[in-house]
Design a protein around this motif. Structure first.
Motif, mmCIF file in Angstrom:
data_model
loop_
_atom_site.group_PDB
_atom_site.id
_atom_site.type_symbol
_atom_site.label_atom_id
_atom_site.label_comp_id
_atom_site.label_asym_id
_atom_site.label_seq_id
_atom_site.Cartn_x
_atom_site.Cartn_y
_atom_site.Cartn_z
ATOM 1 N N ASN A 13 0.829 -1.209 0.000
ATOM 2 C CA ASN A 13 0.000 0.000 0.000
ATOM 3 C C ASN A 13 0.861 1.257 0.000
ATOM 4 O O ASN A 13 0.568 2.230 -0.702
ATOM 5 N N ILE A 14 1.913 1.249 0.795
ATOM 6 C CA ILE A 14 2.797 2.422 0.878
ATOM 7 C C ILE A 14 3.418 2.726 -0.478
ATOM 8 O O ILE A 14 3.360 3.862 -0.970
ATOM 9 N N PHE A 15 3.981 1.716 -1.116
ATOM 10 C CA PHE A 15 4.668 1.947 -2.385
ATOM 11 C C PHE A 15 3.683 2.217 -3.531
ATOM 12 O O PHE A 15 4.002 2.964 -4.469
ATOM 13 N N GLN A 20 1.250 6.319 -7.119
ATOM 14 C CA GLN A 20 0.027 6.982 -7.571
ATOM 15 C C GLN A 20 0.097 8.499 -7.381
ATOM 16 O O GLN A 20 -0.415 9.261 -8.204
ATOM 17 N N LYS A 21 0.721 8.932 -6.307
ATOM 18 C CA LYS A 21 0.792 10.355 -5.997
ATOM 19 C C LYS A 21 2.000 11.038 -6.640
ATOM 20 O O LYS A 21 2.187 12.252 -6.482
ATOM 21 N N ASN A 74 -6.583 -1.722 0.024
ATOM 22 C CA ASN A 74 -5.892 -2.350 -1.114
ATOM 23 C C ASN A 74 -5.813 -1.295 -2.212
ATOM 24 O O ASN A 74 -6.705 -1.187 -3.041
ATOM 25 N N PHE A 75 -4.758 -0.524 -2.195
ATOM 26 C CA PHE A 75 -4.650 0.613 -3.099
ATOM 27 C C PHE A 75 -4.280 0.220 -4.520
ATOM 28 O O PHE A 75 -4.206 1.066 -5.394
ATOM 29 N N SER A 76 -4.058 -1.067 -4.756
ATOM 30 C CA SER A 76 -3.837 -1.501 -6.132
ATOM 31 C C SER A 76 -5.136 -1.423 -6.926
ATOM 32 O O SER A 76 -5.132 -1.377 -8.148
ATOM 33 N N ASN A 81 -14.265 2.583 -4.700
ATOM 34 C CA ASN A 81 -14.995 3.782 -4.285
ATOM 35 C C ASN A 81 -14.932 4.007 -2.786
ATOM 36 O O ASN A 81 -14.963 5.149 -2.324
ATOM 37 N N TYR A 82 -14.875 2.931 -2.014
ATOM 38 C CA TYR A 82 -14.767 3.079 -0.568
ATOM 39 C C TYR A 82 -13.493 3.825 -0.197
ATOM 40 O O TYR A 82 -13.495 4.716 0.643
ATOM 41 N N GLN A 83 -12.398 3.448 -0.819
ATOM 42 C CA GLN A 83 -11.126 4.103 -0.524
ATOM 43 C C GLN A 83 -11.138 5.551 -0.983
ATOM 44 O O GLN A 83 -10.586 6.430 -0.315
#
Length: 272
Positions: A13-15, A20-21, A74-76, A81-83
């Motif tokens: 998630n961190i990476f 993404q940012k 799970n940022f992949s 939409n929840y995230q």
């Protein structure tokens, strides 16, 4: 703490967020106050070390998400939409703490005075015949508790995010009769929050073939975002975190943005 969460999922998630940012690993480490190379070392599969709670919190803050999101999300899945909603709520919390936005209270009386009788109602509030101060909300107007007997639970909040967007947090309550195996029929009260946007938009059905809309073709339109009732209760934690921060700022001194700008410049000038 290593047993409390999946370390590799945390690192993924961190990476993923860093990518993404469009950030650099060193930038995040500096912002979080951790040593250079710490994240890369921690990400090595042969490493059994897990970061402490304080470090996880600092990394989450540097990445602009909550600790829960960083550990459990799970940022992949960039379309989750929840995230997306939780990230939005986290940003509102941070903006509130930094006094960048100011919230207004919505009391029970405001439900009649402010939210009723407008062209685009959010709720239709009906006074109870039994108790003059009791208010009920028709089930069809609630995002989460459809078909339930709903009432106003307490103070709700609204904030103007820009000229065309208002955001509402409504504190509601549903009373449900449940057949308990031990107690028989028992009435339970359940508090929850409904979240809405109200946006200045082109009226539905406008025919763009006739040209661009004029001012008279716009109106305030209500759009539901989510509810902490039922299946959406995974958003309960971030919503409650935001509400708690809003509550702490209820008694803040309110000054206009122009006056605030003047005061800031005056104080800085005086210090120089």
């Amino acid at each position: 703490m290593a047993e409390e969460f999946n370390r590799q999922k945390l690192m993924d998630n961190i990476f993923t967020l860093i990518q993404q940012k469009g950030l650099k690993i060193g930038e995040v480490e500096t912002e979080a106050g951790i040593s250079t190379g710490y994240l890369s070392r921690l990400n090595k599969k042969e490493t059994d070390t897990a970061p402490g709670a304080d470090i996880v919190w600092r990394i989450a803050k540097a990445l602009g998400v909550s600790t829960d999101m960083l550990i459990e999300g799970n940022f992949s899945k960039v379309t989750d939409n929840y995230q997306l909603v939780e990230t939005f709520l986290e940003k509102l919390k941070d903006m509130t703490e930094a006094n960048l936005i100011e919230w207004d209270n919505i009391t029970k009386g405001d439900f009649e005075e402010d939210l009723i009788g407008r062209e685009n109602k959010i709720f239709i509030v009906i006074k109870s015949a039994e108790a003059d101060k009791s208010f009920t909300v028709p089930y069809i107007q609630s995002i989460g508790a459809k078909g339930k007997n709903i009432s106003v639970a307490g103070t709700s909040y609204k904030v103007q995010l820009d000229d065309d967007t208002r955001f509402y947090i409504f504190h509601l309550c549903t009373n449900e009769v449940i057949d308990d195996a031990d107690k028989g029929l028992a009435e339970y009260s359940y508090d929850y929050y409904d979240l809405y946007f109200e946006r200045w938009m082109v009226v539905p059905g406008f025919d763009f073939s006739y040209g661009c809309p004029s001012e008279g073709d716009y109106s305030w339109q209500v759009e539901p975002l989510c509810s902490t009732y039922g299946k959406d209760n995974r958003l309960e934690k971030p919503v409650k975190r935001l509400v708690e921060v809003v509550k702490t700022h209820e008694d803040d001194l309110r000054i206009s943005s122009s006056l605030k700008e003047f005061l800031n410049s005056f104080v800085i000038k005086d210090r120089k």
